[in-house]
Design a protein around this motif. Structure first.
Motif, PDB file in Angstrom:
ATOM      1  N   UNK A 139       0.847  -1.196   0.000  1.00  0.00           N
ATOM      2  CA  UNK A 139       0.000   0.000   0.000  1.00  0.00           C
ATOM      3  C   UNK A 139       0.885   1.250   0.000  1.00  0.00           C
ATOM      4  N   UNK A 140       0.520   2.202  -0.854  1.00  0.00           N
ATOM      5  CA  UNK A 140       1.400   3.328  -1.199  1.00  0.00           C
ATOM      6  C   UNK A 140       1.945   4.075   0.019  1.00  0.00           C
ATOM      7  N   UNK A 196       2.648  18.190   1.737  1.00  0.00           N
ATOM      8  CA  UNK A 196       2.238  16.895   2.301  1.00  0.00           C
ATOM      9  C   UNK A 196       1.218  16.277   1.336  1.00  0.00           C
ATOM     10  N   UNK A 197       0.715  15.125   1.697  1.00  0.00           N
ATOM     11  CA  UNK A 197      -0.307  14.477   0.862  1.00  0.00           C
ATOM     12  C   UNK A 197      -1.534  15.366   0.687  1.00  0.00           C
ATOM     13  N   UNK A 198      -1.765  16.238   1.662  1.00  0.00           N
ATOM     14  CA  UNK A 198      -2.900  17.156   1.564  1.00  0.00           C
ATOM     15  C   UNK A 198      -2.788  18.057   0.333  1.00  0.00           C
ATOM     16  N   UNK A 201      -3.933  15.420  -2.669  1.00  0.00           N
ATOM     17  CA  UNK A 201      -5.333  14.962  -2.689  1.00  0.00           C
ATOM     18  C   UNK A 201      -6.173  15.665  -1.637  1.00  0.00           C
ATOM     19  N   UNK A 202      -5.945  16.981  -1.458  1.00  0.00           N
ATOM     20  CA  UNK A 202      -6.832  17.762  -0.603  1.00  0.00           C
ATOM     21  C   UNK A 202      -8.157  17.955  -1.326  1.00  0.00           C
ATOM     22  N   UNK A 203      -8.829  19.047  -1.106  1.00  0.00           N
ATOM     23  CA  UNK A 203     -10.160  19.193  -1.697  1.00  0.00           C
ATOM     24  C   UNK A 203     -10.122  19.227  -3.229  1.00  0.00           C
ATOM     25  N   UNK A 217       2.568  12.540   5.601  1.00  0.00           N
ATOM     26  CA  UNK A 217       1.884  13.301   6.650  1.00  0.00           C
ATOM     27  C   UNK A 217       2.679  14.537   7.080  1.00  0.00           C
ATOM     28  N   UNK A 218       1.998  15.492   7.726  1.00  0.00           N
ATOM     29  CA  UNK A 218       2.727  16.620   8.321  1.00  0.00           C
ATOM     30  C   UNK A 218       3.832  16.162   9.282  1.00  0.00           C
TER      31      UNK A 218
ATOM     32  N   UNK B 100     -15.138  24.261   2.642  1.00  0.00           N
ATOM     33  CA  UNK B 100     -13.938  24.044   1.822  1.00  0.00           C
ATOM     34  C   UNK B 100     -13.463  22.621   1.657  1.00  0.00           C
ATOM     35  N   UNK B 101     -14.228  21.622   2.125  1.00  0.00           N
ATOM     36  CA  UNK B 101     -13.701  20.260   2.017  1.00  0.00           C
ATOM     37  C   UNK B 101     -14.071  19.545   0.728  1.00  0.00           C
ATOM     38  N   UNK B 138      -8.031  20.162   8.527  1.00  0.00           N
ATOM     39  CA  UNK B 138      -7.313  19.028   9.119  1.00  0.00           C
ATOM     40  C   UNK B 138      -6.679  18.251   7.969  1.00  0.00           C
ATOM     41  N   UNK B 139      -5.500  17.704   8.200  1.00  0.00           N
ATOM     42  CA  UNK B 139      -4.799  16.889   7.194  1.00  0.00           C
ATOM     43  C   UNK B 139      -5.764  15.860   6.602  1.00  0.00           C
ATOM     44  N   UNK B 140      -5.748  15.749   5.287  1.00  0.00           N
ATOM     45  CA  UNK B 140      -6.787  15.031   4.541  1.00  0.00           C
ATOM     46  C   UNK B 140      -7.068  13.613   5.058  1.00  0.00           C
ATOM     47  N   UNK B 141      -6.046  12.911   5.516  1.00  0.00           N
ATOM     48  CA  UNK B 141      -6.286  11.536   5.970  1.00  0.00           C
ATOM     49  C   UNK B 141      -6.921  11.484   7.355  1.00  0.00           C
ATOM     50  N   UNK B 142      -6.852  12.595   8.075  1.00  0.00           N
ATOM     51  CA  UNK B 142      -7.354  12.618   9.451  1.00  0.00           C
ATOM     52  C   UNK B 142      -8.674  13.367   9.594  1.00  0.00           C
ATOM     53  N   UNK B 197      -6.549   4.357  -1.297  1.00  0.00           N
ATOM     54  CA  UNK B 197      -5.725   5.485  -1.730  1.00  0.00           C
ATOM     55  C   UNK B 197      -4.678   5.057  -2.757  1.00  0.00           C
ATOM     56  N   UNK B 212     -13.829  13.156  -2.477  1.00  0.00           N
ATOM     57  CA  UNK B 212     -13.748  13.574  -1.081  1.00  0.00           C
ATOM     58  C   UNK B 212     -14.923  12.971  -0.326  1.00  0.00           C
ATOM     59  N   UNK B 214     -11.324  11.295   0.473  1.00  0.00           N
ATOM     60  CA  UNK B 214     -10.469  10.472  -0.376  1.00  0.00           C
ATOM     61  C   UNK B 214     -10.451   9.041   0.192  1.00  0.00           C
ATOM     62  N   UNK B 216      -9.128   5.616   1.613  1.00  0.00           N
ATOM     63  CA  UNK B 216      -8.095   5.487   2.638  1.00  0.00           C
ATOM     64  C   UNK B 216      -7.333   4.161   2.502  1.00  0.00           C
ATOM     65  N   UNK B 217      -7.029   3.559   3.650  1.00  0.00           N
ATOM     66  CA  UNK B 217      -6.171   2.371   3.720  1.00  0.00           C
ATOM     67  C   UNK B 217      -6.936   1.078   3.427  1.00  0.00           C
TER      68      UNK B 217
END
Lengths: 335, 335
Positions: A139-140, A196-198, A201-203, A217-218, B100-101, B138-142, B197, B212, B214, B216-217
């Protein structure tokens, strides 16, 4: 303000072998780089000393006006004799790709132990092993971490082999390199310090921020910045700058790669200034890589100025990193 | 083999309000869906009962041949009276977006407690609160996990308010919904059951898999599949199917959204068959959502057949999910 530095080294650059090559070549010196380690995953790849000689010749003809440090691609069919011949070439590093993890890596390794005789030859002639450290079919987000046991096994088996873990992106990789012996170093790209990944693939989807290994990640980004700030001697600059034409990035199946080299030093000055570690700019960009590669300091001198420069939206059909943005620093060559 | 089912419900569909609307409308019934909950984040948005009436009219004129369940968008300026009027409209749900998400969410909420008077009115008239549960900035994965405390606070403050956490993507969200009372349910999309992802930012960038929240794992994907397999009554189908023209996906700043509804039931039959949970297809697609929304079972009957169907590369300029792939199942309407 002005900062006078030696010409920068870039220990990870893609110049390709096609219509993008002139664009990539022009970018290197513009970014403040006087010497660059050229990646061998061109199409067709650079496998032998003859490939290297022909590639250097073609790069010179296209105007490469900087020192070229050459690499060969290690494949399942690479032989110890081929490595020794390349070393006399001179080739400074052999590059290892896991199968299928990035651009032109379908011929990469699956069985890393099958390459141990090649590593033995590299250790013998003191050629650097440069590794794209992502485990295939993982997984990436976990692929870099999953490769670390293989890295540790190589280190155990080849205690004198110098190894560079390329374009690291994770806290796990930072920690692994820190705990491994002095034979192991890592490069860090400009973009992994900035995004970061955000930002991928953010909004919105940002294909021009997409690269392999993908930004994480951050907390991972912070680990990269921190290890540079701490002045660790085995982390140094390699942009992994990779030109792809816009249509191959903005596509149903987009290419991985960020084109950062044309504004490399202004970008790093911006980031190092933001993170209050300008004192690390020269060691990170001009000293530590050369020391690890056992090279003399690079030729020439550059000056970083706190004068804005604007990154164009496009350079010859390629969208550069920070396209359309104004950077608070610029770079010039000192005569 | 054939499986006879009631017409499917889709409790999360984007029909937009532009050139994409006819494409999106045609897809719904083709995918085996007889009733759909229509999202209000059009441009301009659906905010009032009058907006809903006009929107329904325009959708009917464009040929919408399925039952329309309508929603309004909840914004900082939504009033309790507006909610009560919409409820009489009839509007079955109010949709809440964090600012904004996702697509058209710049007017979304930042201060969720500011909406508590609106939630009070919704609880009073028994209108469902539908939530895009990602915390802004918040960071996209969280972001989904970070929203769960807000969800729990709403549940605590409005114990009779029915809430749907939309298009959940994480094990954390599955676990939260399971532990919350029966007033809280969740929708799961087709694509989050099919991809992770890795299918978005693996060795190539896949903009047509970008949405969105996105994907995930693998462990998150497994949690979604498992809770369906277990037959949990509060997890049901909502495709979040969202048409975007190819050029807006394959772009320097790509839109979020996967267009799945045209092949919805063939896709789900394929996935449910692969994961050996065909017995859950009817409850997940035709029963549980209707029960939660307190609706009669949907009208009409469909048949799923184990006869291949090919997903086209493009549908009216929109690239559908599984474009160019052959699915081992197809769907037809029973007269």
């Amino acid at each position: 303000m002005e900062w006078y530095l030696p010409a920068a080294d870039d220990f990870h650059v893609h110049l390709r072998k096609d219509a993008r090559t002139p664009i990539a070549i022009r970018a290197v010196r513009s970014g403040g780089v006087g010497r660059a380690l050229i990646m061998p995953n061109t199409d067709p790849p650079i496998l032998t000393v003859d490939d290297v000689t022909a590639y250097v010749e073609s790069l010179r003809q296209l105007g490469a006006d900087f020192d070229l440090l050459m690499t060969i691609k290690l494949r399942p069919d690479t032989t110890p004799d081929g490595v020794l011949a390349a070393h006399r070439g001179p080739v400074v590093a052999g590059k290892l790709y896991p199968q299928g993890v990035t651009t032109h890596s379908d011929d990469g390794f699956r069985d890393i132990q099958g390459l141990y005789p090649v590593f033995e030859a590299m250790q013998q002639c003191d050629m650097v092993l440069s590794i794209h450290g992502e485990q295939p079919e993982v997984f990436v987000l976990d692929a870099e971490r999953a490769f670390l046991p293989s890295l540790k096994a190589i280190v155990r088996n080849f205690p004198r082999l110098r190894i560079v873990l390329e374009h690291i992106t994770t806290q796990a990789a930072v920690e692994a390199v820190c705990t491994l012996p002095d034979t192991v170093a890592a490069t860090i790209t400009d973009h992994h310090l900035a995004i970061t990944l955000h930002d991928v693939v953010g909004s919105r989807l940002q294909p021009h921020h997409f690269c392999m290994p993908v930004a994480k990640r951050p907390s991972d980004q912070k680990a990269l910045l921190d290890v540079i700030r701490q002045g660790h001697p085995r982390f140094f600059s390699g942009t992994d700058s990779a030109p792809h034409f816009r249509q191959h990035k903005e596509s149903a199946s987009g290419c991985a790669g960020v084109f950062s080299s044309a504004f490399h030093m202004p970008i790093l000055a911006t980031l190092f200034s933001q993170h209050e570690m300008m004192d690390q700019l020269q060691p990170f960009c001009c000293e530590r890589g050369a020391a690890f590669y056992k090279l003399a300091p690079p030729q020439g001198q550059i000056v970083i100025q706190d004068a804005c420069c604007r990154v164009p939206e496009e350079m010859g059909g390629v969208v550069p990193f920070f396209a359309g943005h104004e950077l608070p620093f610029s770079v010039a060559w000192v005569d």
